[in-house]
Motif scaffolding. Sequence first.
Motif, PDB file in Angstrom:
ATOM      1  N   VAL A  97      35.079  59.362  17.861  1.00 46.81           N
ATOM      2  CA  VAL A  97      34.484  60.262  16.852  1.00 46.81           C
ATOM      3  C   VAL A  97      33.077  60.633  17.280  1.00 46.81           C
ATOM      4  O   VAL A  97      32.547  60.116  18.240  1.00 46.81           O
ATOM      5  CB  VAL A  97      34.422  59.614  15.447  1.00 46.81           C
ATOM      6  CG1 VAL A  97      35.772  59.592  14.811  1.00 46.81           C
ATOM      7  CG2 VAL A  97      33.817  58.226  15.486  1.00 46.81           C
ATOM      8  N   ARG A 115      32.601  47.359  23.111  1.00 44.48           N
ATOM      9  CA  ARG A 115      33.332  46.989  21.886  1.00 44.48           C
ATOM     10  C   ARG A 115      34.826  47.166  22.096  1.00 44.48           C
ATOM     11  O   ARG A 115      35.637  46.344  21.665  1.00 44.48           O
ATOM     12  CB  ARG A 115      32.885  47.872  20.715  1.00 44.48           C
ATOM     13  CG  ARG A 115      31.630  47.431  20.021  1.00 44.48           C
ATOM     14  CD  ARG A 115      31.220  48.355  18.886  1.00 44.48           C
ATOM     15  NE  ARG A 115      32.308  48.706  18.026  1.00 44.48           N
ATOM     16  CZ  ARG A 115      32.604  49.938  17.613  1.00 44.48           C
ATOM     17  NH1 ARG A 115      31.870  50.961  18.003  1.00 44.48           N
ATOM     18  NH2 ARG A 115      33.609  50.177  16.825  1.00 44.48           N
ATOM     19  N   TRP A 123      37.057  52.698  15.424  1.00 45.38           N
ATOM     20  CA  TRP A 123      36.332  53.942  15.688  1.00 45.38           C
ATOM     21  C   TRP A 123      35.256  53.692  16.739  1.00 45.38           C
ATOM     22  O   TRP A 123      34.564  52.684  16.684  1.00 45.38           O
ATOM     23  CB  TRP A 123      35.649  54.437  14.419  1.00 45.38           C
ATOM     24  CG  TRP A 123      36.541  54.640  13.236  1.00 45.38           C
ATOM     25  CD1 TRP A 123      36.760  53.759  12.213  1.00 45.38           C
ATOM     26  CD2 TRP A 123      37.346  55.787  12.943  1.00 45.38           C
ATOM     27  NE1 TRP A 123      37.641  54.295  11.310  1.00 45.38           N
ATOM     28  CE2 TRP A 123      38.013  55.535  11.719  1.00 45.38           C
ATOM     29  CE3 TRP A 123      37.557  57.011  13.588  1.00 45.38           C
ATOM     30  CZ2 TRP A 123      38.878  56.465  11.133  1.00 45.38           C
ATOM     31  CZ3 TRP A 123      38.417  57.934  12.998  1.00 45.38           C
ATOM     32  CH2 TRP A 123      39.067  57.645  11.789  1.00 45.38           C
ATOM     33  N   TRP A 124      35.112  54.620  17.669  1.00 44.79           N
ATOM     34  CA  TRP A 124      34.016  54.502  18.625  1.00 44.79           C
ATOM     35  C   TRP A 124      33.343  55.852  18.786  1.00 44.79           C
ATOM     36  O   TRP A 124      33.980  56.891  18.702  1.00 44.79           O
ATOM     37  CB  TRP A 124      34.485  53.904  19.962  1.00 44.79           C
ATOM     38  CG  TRP A 124      35.480  54.694  20.759  1.00 44.79           C
ATOM     39  CD1 TRP A 124      36.817  54.808  20.507  1.00 44.79           C
ATOM     40  CD2 TRP A 124      35.222  55.419  21.962  1.00 44.79           C
ATOM     41  NE1 TRP A 124      37.401  55.576  21.481  1.00 44.79           N
ATOM     42  CE2 TRP A 124      36.465  55.963  22.381  1.00 44.79           C
ATOM     43  CE3 TRP A 124      34.091  55.667  22.735  1.00 44.79           C
ATOM     44  CZ2 TRP A 124      36.584  56.734  23.544  1.00 44.79           C
ATOM     45  CZ3 TRP A 124      34.215  56.430  23.890  1.00 44.79           C
ATOM     46  CH2 TRP A 124      35.450  56.963  24.269  1.00 44.79           C
ATOM     47  N   GLU A 125      32.057  55.783  19.014  1.00 40.37           N
ATOM     48  CA  GLU A 125      31.204  56.960  18.898  1.00 40.37           C
ATOM     49  C   GLU A 125      30.942  57.628  20.234  1.00 40.37           C
ATOM     50  O   GLU A 125      30.621  56.970  21.236  1.00 40.37           O
ATOM     51  CB  GLU A 125      29.846  56.540  18.307  1.00 40.37           C
ATOM     52  CG  GLU A 125      28.907  57.684  17.954  1.00 40.37           C
ATOM     53  CD  GLU A 125      29.112  58.218  16.547  1.00 40.37           C
ATOM     54  OE1 GLU A 125      29.510  57.418  15.687  1.00 40.37           O
ATOM     55  OE2 GLU A 125      28.872  59.421  16.307  1.00 40.37           O
ATOM     56  N   MET A 126      31.035  58.935  20.228  1.00 41.58           N
ATOM     57  CA  MET A 126      30.633  59.712  21.408  1.00 41.58           C
ATOM     58  C   MET A 126      29.499  60.632  20.972  1.00 41.58           C
ATOM     59  O   MET A 126      29.693  61.478  20.088  1.00 41.58           O
ATOM     60  CB  MET A 126      31.816  60.543  21.916  1.00 41.58           C
ATOM     61  CG  MET A 126      31.484  61.412  23.133  1.00 41.58           C
ATOM     62  SD  MET A 126      30.954  60.476  24.586  1.00 41.58           S
ATOM     63  CE  MET A 126      32.471  59.708  25.072  1.00 41.58           C
ATOM     64  N   GLN A 177      29.590  51.250  23.332  1.00 41.78           N
ATOM     65  CA  GLN A 177      30.826  51.536  22.600  1.00 41.78           C
ATOM     66  C   GLN A 177      32.038  51.021  23.384  1.00 41.78           C
ATOM     67  O   GLN A 177      32.955  50.427  22.818  1.00 41.78           O
ATOM     68  CB  GLN A 177      30.970  53.043  22.375  1.00 41.78           C
ATOM     69  CG  GLN A 177      29.863  53.670  21.547  1.00 41.78           C
ATOM     70  CD  GLN A 177      29.867  53.189  20.116  1.00 41.78           C
ATOM     71  OE1 GLN A 177      30.884  53.244  19.427  1.00 41.78           O
ATOM     72  NE2 GLN A 177      28.735  52.696  19.647  1.00 41.78           N
TER      73      GLN A 177
END
Lengths: 460, 323
Positions: free
Chosen positions: A160, A221, A183-186, A218
């Motif tokens: 996301v 994780r 969820w992992w952030e870009m 990220q």
Amino acid sequence: MNRHPQQLNLAQWEERYDLLQKEGMDLPPYCVPLSTRAADGDSRLEHLRFDESSAALRLWNFLLSEEQRLKQARDHGEKLIGTMKDLGTIPVMAFALDKCRAFYPDGAWWIPCVMEMGAGLLSIADQLGIDDSFCPVRAMLGAFVTKAHFPIPDLLTCNVGAVCDDFSAIAQRLEGLGFPILWWEMPPRRAASVGEEAVSLPGGFETSDCQIAMVHDQLRRIQTALEEVAGQSLTEARLQHGIRRANSVRASLRELRQQVYLSDLAPLPSLEMLIVEMLALHFCSDLDETINVLQGLLQEVSLRRQGGQGFGKPDSVRLYWVNPVADLRVMNLLEECQGRICGTEYLFSHALDPIPVDRPPLEALACMGLADPMVGSSFDRARRICHDIQFFRAEGVVISRIPGASHCAWEGQIIQEQVQRRLGLPVVEIEVSPVTDAMCPTLQTRLEALVETIKKRRKT
Amino acid sequence: MIRDTDKKIVYSNPFVPPEWIAAHGLLPCRIMPPGEGKSSHAGRCPYAQAFVNAAQVIKDGAAVVLTTTCDQMRRAHDTLQGSGLPTFLLQVPSTWEHNSSLKAYNNEIKRLGSFLTELGGIPPTCEQLKCTMLDFDSKRTQVRASRRNIPGRVFCELAFGHGRGISMFPSQGKQNGIPIALFGSPITAHAMDLLDVIESAGGRIAWDGSESGEGGLCRPFNRQALAADPFQEMVRAYFSSIIHIGRRPNQMVFDWLREQVKNTKVSGVIFHRQVWCDLWHAEVARIREIVKVPMMDLESTGAWQAEAPRLRTRIEAFVEALS
């Protein structure tokens, strides 16, 4: 072989299959006549035309047997990782572990096309409040609800941040239905600011050391989560090995693209090339077989090139295609309009670039994630497209909008303006829904108009 | 303290802290785009398009700040590049459960500060930031306190502007009517008419959980934390307390909504969303389940003049049904 290869319909492939079998065609057990696949529900195959080679047959069967492959993997105790909105990063990590494989739930977006709406996935999405104002990837919701197309994965990840809204919304809706998501952030890719170190990325983009550090965190994780699910340690050595294997796929894909797109006659049709490029994302849930499939295609293409054989005519118009199509039939249609694809940006050209091996593996994967053309500005993407257009000597551009996709509403205009300003090439924008039968005349007219425009330009 | 009132920093998103801009001596100019004018392309959120239209013609603008809270606005940033005004895209992480997300937002606010400095702003001292934050905080508190005593449109304008430019808060006496909540996408200036329509039909806006209303205001600052480290308190307050449907996971939005509906005992909810706004559209069903009171799903196309009669009829019918 002295004659040019042919594109066959399903009935013609039945005869060809018998012939190839008599000639001793050696293919893995999952390869069956395509008519069998059509009879099993993949009815769109009845309206497509296919490359006649055994290598192409293997490719199609590889794609269409993914569901069975995943079910067998689950039955054999393998761990399945659903990597959503992830164009080529986490699958590399997952495949580096034993008895662990990644697949791409977003790929369900083609089920409505391949099954010609027969699976009812879009209806299910409608009932869940995700109507046709959303991208066809909403079919993924239906696939999770019915559990009929892939096993529910042991771990579901979703990228996301700098991603399209419709996928983010659909994935959140999925979580709301009770499917836990990691969820992992870009972050949106940007150039380095004052005080940051600029870093060059594969594909010609730039970012900052801070952004790489963020994505690296990220991925760490994700690494922890994968290790927990797989019950193994995802060591640096394993990751490096996984990267080498992924790079071998990418190298084969790049080689195939260059051989096909730079040839005077297309040695492989546009439809098969579209399927081939998709293998870059998650290796169709089998990395080893992906390598074998690509080798087979490379051999076939090489033979055809040596014999000066291919599809279409030498004066077929060379087109660069932006964005994947929701209806596979459109790839055949393009060739019927005397165009051929010479260059593509199917939203994931970064998945074709080699993953750096001169960095620690997680950092290298972070770089690849940030090299995604969709993560940065539309101007960046347009620049890469223009570079590729020049490399592949395309004469015109087709921007294929995906219905409901939030990015298509904005970037098409920028890409078109940049192509016209930098290269002076004609551009047409079309919209391709999952089944385009009713729209076919309109699409045909637009594609033919582009082809005619380009042919006239050649004369001047 | 604002020192250069000529340099407007134009923005719209609630995650852009106006006190940070003001503390740099620049003028935070949060705009509610008009919503009519240049027509939207198919697939474009009307609010995002309206913001682009407004930002392109704003007078005395020094820069435009957009955020990544939705892809439409992220792409709108691309469209604004080359418009003549410097632009800044503030990354607001979608994920929020890990410290890394707060840290990323923290770094982005600092980066915004560097951008403001390049424009001629002056980095504030701790004390200057603290004073500016207290000023904004006090105004927001007054805005919240005035909810019951002013019409919905007036409240919305005040809340959107963080109470700035007001020396005395208006009071028209306790507003009556059927208590109705607003929730959903931010609204354009033209579409604020719908607040008048709700009230003329006999409703009263009990609260507005959209980005344009109370939903877009950060919590009151913790005085102790502010005294100790004003920058960190500002970052925490903004990142952690503003609800946004784009958060992943977004369960906190529904938890907040459930509490609001329970505590304020509203009779109905008007859920307003922009056409092509996927983030809100996808959650209609869930929101309806949670509010457990009658809910009207109002989709706005941005062509307010054309759609006003239709929406007016629907709103009037809805309020009538609640009575």
